[in-house]
Motif scaffolding. Structure first.
Motif, mmCIF file in Angstrom:
data_model
loop_
_atom_site.group_PDB
_atom_site.id
_atom_site.type_symbol
_atom_site.label_atom_id
_atom_site.label_comp_id
_atom_site.label_asym_id
_atom_site.label_seq_id
_atom_site.Cartn_x
_atom_site.Cartn_y
_atom_site.Cartn_z
ATOM 1 N N PRO A 23 24.095 21.425 -13.453
ATOM 2 C CA PRO A 23 24.664 21.899 -14.711
ATOM 3 C C PRO A 23 24.854 20.805 -15.755
ATOM 4 N N ASP A 24 24.800 19.536 -15.330
ATOM 5 C CA ASP A 24 25.022 18.433 -16.264
ATOM 6 C C ASP A 24 24.387 17.164 -15.712
ATOM 7 N N SER A 25 24.506 16.088 -16.470
ATOM 8 C CA SER A 25 23.867 14.827 -16.081
ATOM 9 C C SER A 25 24.490 14.211 -14.837
ATOM 10 N N LEU A 26 25.797 14.387 -14.677
ATOM 11 C CA LEU A 26 26.467 13.842 -13.503
ATOM 12 C C LEU A 26 25.936 14.486 -12.228
ATOM 13 N N SER A 27 25.843 15.804 -12.223
ATOM 14 C CA SER A 27 25.326 16.487 -11.032
ATOM 15 C C SER A 27 23.846 16.181 -10.831
ATOM 16 N N GLU A 32 19.591 13.420 -7.430
ATOM 17 C CA GLU A 32 18.674 12.312 -7.170
ATOM 18 C C GLU A 32 19.177 11.437 -6.029
ATOM 19 N N GLN A 33 20.464 11.130 -6.018
ATOM 20 C CA GLN A 33 21.018 10.263 -4.987
ATOM 21 C C GLN A 33 20.990 10.908 -3.603
ATOM 22 N N ALA A 34 20.926 12.235 -3.566
ATOM 23 C CA ALA A 34 20.806 12.932 -2.281
ATOM 24 C C ALA A 34 19.383 12.884 -1.728
ATOM 25 N N ARG A 73 17.743 11.043 -19.248
ATOM 26 C CA ARG A 73 18.199 9.655 -19.334
ATOM 27 C C ARG A 73 19.006 9.243 -18.110
ATOM 28 N N ALA A 74 19.608 10.216 -17.441
ATOM 29 C CA ALA A 74 20.505 9.921 -16.331
ATOM 30 C C ALA A 74 19.784 9.749 -15.004
ATOM 31 N N VAL A 272 27.949 6.766 -10.888
ATOM 32 C CA VAL A 272 27.619 6.598 -12.314
ATOM 33 C C VAL A 272 27.057 5.215 -12.619
ATOM 34 N N ASP A 273 26.808 4.411 -11.577
ATOM 35 C CA ASP A 273 26.155 3.105 -11.707
ATOM 36 C C ASP A 273 26.930 2.144 -12.594
#
Length: 286
Positions: A23-27, A32-34, A73-74, A272-273
């Motif tokens: 739903p957003d850049s954080l998710s 990707e990290q999963a 971008r994320a 969030v790096d």
């Protein structure tokens, strides 16, 4: 290799491509990290995240493309984005395609609902005529030019008009030249099987939490012949449940201790790096 090339390479691979919804850049970062190789920018989730409202066509083209741009971008994996109905007539669709390309997405899907559209799982979906939908897809294909954006033709006819019409439309949209077709609104395993049997060639299926299709594994869908599977709402519904439980615990106990499992502050900083930005500050800051 750009994101579109990366996605096309994945689509040519032997395995079905699983693209969880974000739903957003954080998710999207969490997807990707999963370890997933692509992420799906769900319009349902984008509407909920930005407006706190249902997916009934409230977000504009510029809001959706801005949302897509932030997501690309994320992450460093291809983003497959919901482009709703294209947000108007042929010129609007042309602009929509160009905007999404500039936003860096690897693929979009366009649907055959009339405006204002709504989530394909909802009742009351209204469709445009097949020929109109066909021509709108042709506009999108022309608009991409040499940029090679992956274009997915989506039909929402299943719940509105039945499986026969949905399958007929999917085949017709293939004739327009789209890269994949997508029959949305599937709620039953029998519907997945019917689409798999009747629609040959590259195709997408969406598995939505809360209906019986969640019993199907990605390997099952691969054996049926699907190219891509979206898990459009898994992250969103999991996150809102966890937040609701945490808030209920805070309200009832007066303290954040207890309740559902949480990331630590350090874990979140990794998501969030933060270290990347700290390194920049250490190297160039004053």
């Amino acid at each position: 290799m750009n994101q579109t090339e990366k996605l096309r390479s994945l689509l040519r691979g032997p395995k079905i491509l699983a693209a969880p919804g974000a739903p957003d850049s954080l998710s999207a970062r969490l997807v990707e990290q999963a370890g997933f190789e692509a992420v799906y920018m769900t319009g349902f989730g984008a509407t909920a995240a930005r407006l706190g409202t249902p997916d009934i066509g409230l977000l504009t083209q510029t809001e959706m493309t801005e949302h897509a741009r932030n997501m690309t971008r994320a992450v460093s994996i291809p983003v497959i984005a919901d482009a709703d109905t294209g947000y108007g007539g042929p010129s609007n669709i042309h602009r929509t395609v160009r905007e999404y390309i500039q936003a860096g997405v690897a693929a979009i899907h366009l649907e055959d609902q009339v405006a204002p559209k709504r989530c394909g799982q909802m009742a009351g979906v209204k469709l445009m005529e097949r020929d109109e939908a066909f021509l709108r897809l042709k506009v999108a294909l022309e608009a991409r030019g040499n940029d090679d954006l992956v274009v997915i033709g989506r039909t929402d006819a299943l719940q509105a008009m039945g499986a026969d019409e949905a399958i007929t439309r999917a085949k017709y949209y293939q004739d327009a030249g789209v890269d994949l077709v997508f029959v949305d609104g599937i709620k039953k395993i029998s519907e997945v099987e019917a689409v798999a049997k009747a629609v040959t060639g590259p195709k997408v299926v969406s598995i939505v939490d809360g209906n019986e299709t969640v019993a199907l594994k990605a390997s099952d869908l691969q054996e049926m012949g699907f190219t891509v599977v979206f898990y459009a709402l898994t992250t969103l519904l999991s996150a809102t449940r966890a937040m609701a439980d945490a808030l209920a615990n805070l309200r009832d106990t007066g303290a954040p201790e207890g309740g559902p499992a949480k990331h630590s502050y350090a874990d979140f900083c990794d998501i969030v790096d933060l270290r990347f930005h700290q390194n920049l500050d250490e190297k160039f800051g004053r």
